[in-house]
Write a protein that holds these residues in place. Structure first.
Motif, PDB file in Angstrom:
ATOM      1  N   UNK A  98      19.017 -33.278  -6.980  1.00 50.90           N
ATOM      2  CA  UNK A  98      18.933 -32.886  -8.387  1.00 50.90           C
ATOM      3  C   UNK A  98      20.142 -33.395  -9.176  1.00 50.90           C
ATOM      4  N   UNK A  99      21.326 -33.308  -8.572  1.00 49.24           N
ATOM      5  CA  UNK A  99      22.523 -33.798  -9.255  1.00 49.24           C
ATOM      6  C   UNK A  99      22.452 -35.304  -9.480  1.00 49.24           C
ATOM      7  N   UNK A 100      21.990 -36.040  -8.456  1.00 53.73           N
ATOM      8  CA  UNK A 100      21.848 -37.496  -8.604  1.00 53.73           C
ATOM      9  C   UNK A 100      20.830 -37.833  -9.684  1.00 53.73           C
ATOM     10  N   UNK A 101      19.708 -37.066  -9.684  1.00 48.11           N
ATOM     11  CA  UNK A 101      18.680 -37.321 -10.690  1.00 48.11           C
ATOM     12  C   UNK A 101      19.213 -37.037 -12.092  1.00 48.11           C
ATOM     13  N   UNK A 102      19.990 -35.958 -12.238  1.00 48.56           N
ATOM     14  CA  UNK A 102      20.554 -35.639 -13.553  1.00 48.56           C
ATOM     15  C   UNK A 102      21.559 -36.693 -13.996  1.00 48.56           C
ATOM     16  N   UNK A 103      22.362 -37.173 -13.045  1.00 52.10           N
ATOM     17  CA  UNK A 103      23.315 -38.247 -13.390  1.00 52.10           C
ATOM     18  C   UNK A 103      22.572 -39.482 -13.865  1.00 52.10           C
ATOM     19  N   UNK A 104      21.497 -39.824 -13.163  1.00 52.32           N
ATOM     20  CA  UNK A 104      20.709 -40.997 -13.573  1.00 52.32           C
ATOM     21  C   UNK A 104      20.100 -40.802 -14.948  1.00 52.32           C
ATOM     22  N   UNK A 116      10.952 -28.144  -5.400  1.00 53.18           N
ATOM     23  CA  UNK A 116      11.413 -26.813  -5.792  1.00 53.18           C
ATOM     24  C   UNK A 116      10.246 -25.937  -6.234  1.00 53.18           C
ATOM     25  N   UNK A 117       9.328 -26.506  -7.000  1.00 59.20           N
ATOM     26  CA  UNK A 117       8.163 -25.750  -7.463  1.00 59.20           C
ATOM     27  C   UNK A 117       7.291 -25.304  -6.283  1.00 59.20           C
ATOM     28  N   UNK A 118       7.058 -26.178  -5.317  1.00 60.65           N
ATOM     29  CA  UNK A 118       6.245 -25.823  -4.144  1.00 60.65           C
ATOM     30  C   UNK A 118       6.895 -24.703  -3.348  1.00 60.65           C
ATOM     31  N   UNK A 119       8.219 -24.783  -3.187  1.00 63.39           N
ATOM     32  CA  UNK A 119       8.933 -23.752  -2.446  1.00 63.39           C
ATOM     33  C   UNK A 119       8.818 -22.397  -3.140  1.00 63.39           C
ATOM     34  N   UNK A 120       8.974 -22.404  -4.463  1.00 63.57           N
ATOM     35  CA  UNK A 120       8.871 -21.150  -5.224  1.00 63.57           C
ATOM     36  C   UNK A 120       7.441 -20.615  -5.182  1.00 63.57           C
ATOM     37  N   UNK A 166      15.061 -15.603  -4.488  1.00 66.83           N
ATOM     38  CA  UNK A 166      15.774 -16.136  -3.327  1.00 66.83           C
ATOM     39  C   UNK A 166      15.286 -17.534  -2.975  1.00 66.83           C
ATOM     40  N   UNK A 167      13.966 -17.753  -3.062  1.00 69.25           N
ATOM     41  CA  UNK A 167      13.430 -19.086  -2.773  1.00 69.25           C
ATOM     42  C   UNK A 167      13.950 -20.099  -3.782  1.00 69.25           C
ATOM     43  N   UNK A 168      14.002 -19.710  -5.060  1.00 67.14           N
ATOM     44  CA  UNK A 168      14.478 -20.628  -6.095  1.00 67.14           C
ATOM     45  C   UNK A 168      15.956 -20.985  -5.881  1.00 67.14           C
ATOM     46  N   UNK A 169      16.757 -19.980  -5.565  1.00 61.94           N
ATOM     47  CA  UNK A 169      18.186 -20.238  -5.386  1.00 61.94           C
ATOM     48  C   UNK A 169      18.440 -21.074  -4.138  1.00 61.94           C
ATOM     49  N   UNK A 170      17.800 -20.737  -3.023  1.00 64.96           N
ATOM     50  CA  UNK A 170      17.984 -21.523  -1.808  1.00 64.96           C
ATOM     51  C   UNK A 170      17.414 -22.932  -1.978  1.00 64.96           C
ATOM     52  N   UNK A 171      16.342 -23.043  -2.765  1.00 64.64           N
ATOM     53  CA  UNK A 171      15.806 -24.367  -3.062  1.00 64.64           C
ATOM     54  C   UNK A 171      16.794 -25.208  -3.853  1.00 64.64           C
ATOM     55  N   UNK A 172      17.434 -24.597  -4.848  1.00 69.00           N
ATOM     56  CA  UNK A 172      18.455 -25.311  -5.612  1.00 69.00           C
ATOM     57  C   UNK A 172      19.628 -25.710  -4.720  1.00 69.00           C
ATOM     58  N   UNK A 173      19.977 -24.804  -3.764  1.00 65.06           N
ATOM     59  CA  UNK A 173      21.083 -25.106  -2.869  1.00 65.06           C
ATOM     60  C   UNK A 173      20.741 -26.284  -1.947  1.00 65.06           C
ATOM     61  N   UNK A 174      19.502 -26.332  -1.469  1.00 61.30           N
ATOM     62  CA  UNK A 174      19.102 -27.428  -0.581  1.00 61.30           C
ATOM     63  C   UNK A 174      18.920 -28.744  -1.329  1.00 61.30           C
ATOM     64  N   UNK A 175      18.448 -28.650  -2.574  1.00 60.56           N
ATOM     65  CA  UNK A 175      18.135 -29.860  -3.334  1.00 60.56           C
ATOM     66  C   UNK A 175      19.222 -30.217  -4.341  1.00 60.56           C
ATOM     67  N   UNK A 176      20.397 -29.574  -4.217  1.00 55.29           N
ATOM     68  CA  UNK A 176      21.427 -29.799  -5.233  1.00 55.29           C
ATOM     69  C   UNK A 176      21.866 -31.255  -5.282  1.00 55.29           C
TER      70      UNK A 176
END
Length: 376
Positions: free
Chosen positions: A52-58, A95-99, A39-49
């Protein structure tokens, strides 16, 4: 009766629970830890999407935007690697700290924190093939197998229901343009992942009380074990009795050592004796009980009194009143002041008479002023 004593029917004592904790035997729920991390990983991805998306685009933009010389240089990509990964460092670190925090909380929420060196030591019994087979085909293993099958079936059915409900939405993703379709697909994926993780909540709600119950069941004790533990912690009755006798003997010796300091010993001629002291040099103080006793101790107090020439007066009612109302080393209660004052006055007059400095005192009144509440 002996068979009943061998049945583990009693709840574990606090000492048994503490020993189990020291050995590392505490109630833990793997499902609670797993659900917390997911749950922490999924909510972390939702908050940091967004980040993370901008970083992946870059990363993709930098990785595919190359000069001609870089495209033909085998070492160019290695040199670009720090720049490619730099945008991902911050969101992935968060994300790692949250998990990590969720993993810590999920695994310590039940049972609390516990550090046991004994649990870290190697146990040769675990290397035994026979014991290994027993664990593999034991009741605990069967329960864990049933739990795993039920968990897989439940999550599979939940996932099937979720995919069925979103089937039309999934088909419509192919009709959307770029990049809106990709963003929509990622959001749909994350929300489906959240719902799938939430499916673990009923499993956790069942597993946590089960693990607590199973832990207490494994630590249950027989009646004989409780008796043995009580003897170990409180001491054997015969040893405790001997200790009490020694303590009483020491207290009696200390008390007898104070008898020579007494001003008067009043007695019930057959059973009771009380030794009193009054320090007239200390204003505001009351007579104090130095020693008291019945039967043999009472006789010993009188014997010491005669040895040190202490006045011994019979007064049955006053002796019993002081004996039952005043502890050794304490001052007499206010209600007995008048009666004791008459006794002390008689003693002082008697001492003066014996020294030839006064007349023989009037005999002590047979009935002293003792309040009804002190009459025994």
């Amino acid at each position: 009766m002996a068979d009943n004593d061998q049945e583990r029917t009693e709840q574990p004592t606090s000492k048994r629970l503490q020993k189990a904790r020291e050995k590392g035997q505490i109630a833990r729920s793997k499902e609670l830890g797993t659900a917390s991390v997911l749950l922490a990983a999924v909510f972390g991805l939702l908050m940091l999407k967004g980040s993370l998306a901008s970083a992946m685009v870059n990363v993709l933009t930098m990785g595919f935007t190359l000069e001609r010389e870089q495209a033909f240089d085998p070492n160019a990509m290695i040199g670009m690697l720090p720049n490619l990964l730099e945008p991902l460092v911050l969101p992935l670190s968060l994300l790692f700290c949250l998990v990590a925090i969720a993993a810590f909380i999920g695994n310590t929420l039940m049972g609390g924190m516990n550090f046991s060196t004994e649990a870290m030591l190697p146990k040769w019994s675990k290397l035994s093939p026979l014991r290994g087979l027993k664990r593999m085909f034991g009741v605990q293993s069967l329960v864990e197998l049933i739990k795993s099958i039920a968990k897989v079936l439940f999550i599979t059915l939940f996932a099937w229901w979720m995919l069925s409900s979103q089937f039309d939405h999934l088909l419509n993703l192919s009709m959307e343009g770029f990049p809106g379709g990709i963003i929509d697909a990622l959001e749909l994926f994350l929300w489906m992942l959240i719902m799938l993780c939430c499916a673990l909540i009923p499993i956790v709600a069942i597993d946590v009380p089960f693990q607590q119950w199973n832990h207490m069941r494994q630590l249950k004790m027989t009646k004989q074990e409780i008796k043995d533990e009580y003897k170990d912690s409180e001491g054997k009755p015969e040893v405790k009795g001997r200790i009490r006798r020694l303590q009483m003997e020491m207290a009696t010796r200390r008390m007898m050592g104070d008898v020579p300091k007494a001003d008067v010993i009043i007695t019930n001629p057959t059973h009771y004796s009380v030794a009193l002291q009054y320090d007239a040099t200390k204003p505001g103080t009351a007579p104090k009980v130095l020693a008291k006793g019945v039967d043999e101790i009472a006789m010993k107090i009188r014997e010491i009194g005669r040895e040190y020439d202490i006045t011994i007066l019979p007064s049955a009612a006053l002796t019993r009143a002081i004996y039952y109302s005043t502890d050794i080393g304490r001052e007499i209660p206010e209600g007995l002041f008048a009666a004791v004052a008459q006794v002390l006055a008689y003693v002082y007059q008697l001492k003066k008479f014996r020294r030839g400095r006064g007349h023989r005192p009037t005999p002590l009144a047979a009935k002293l002023p003792i309040p009804p509440e002190y009459q025994k």
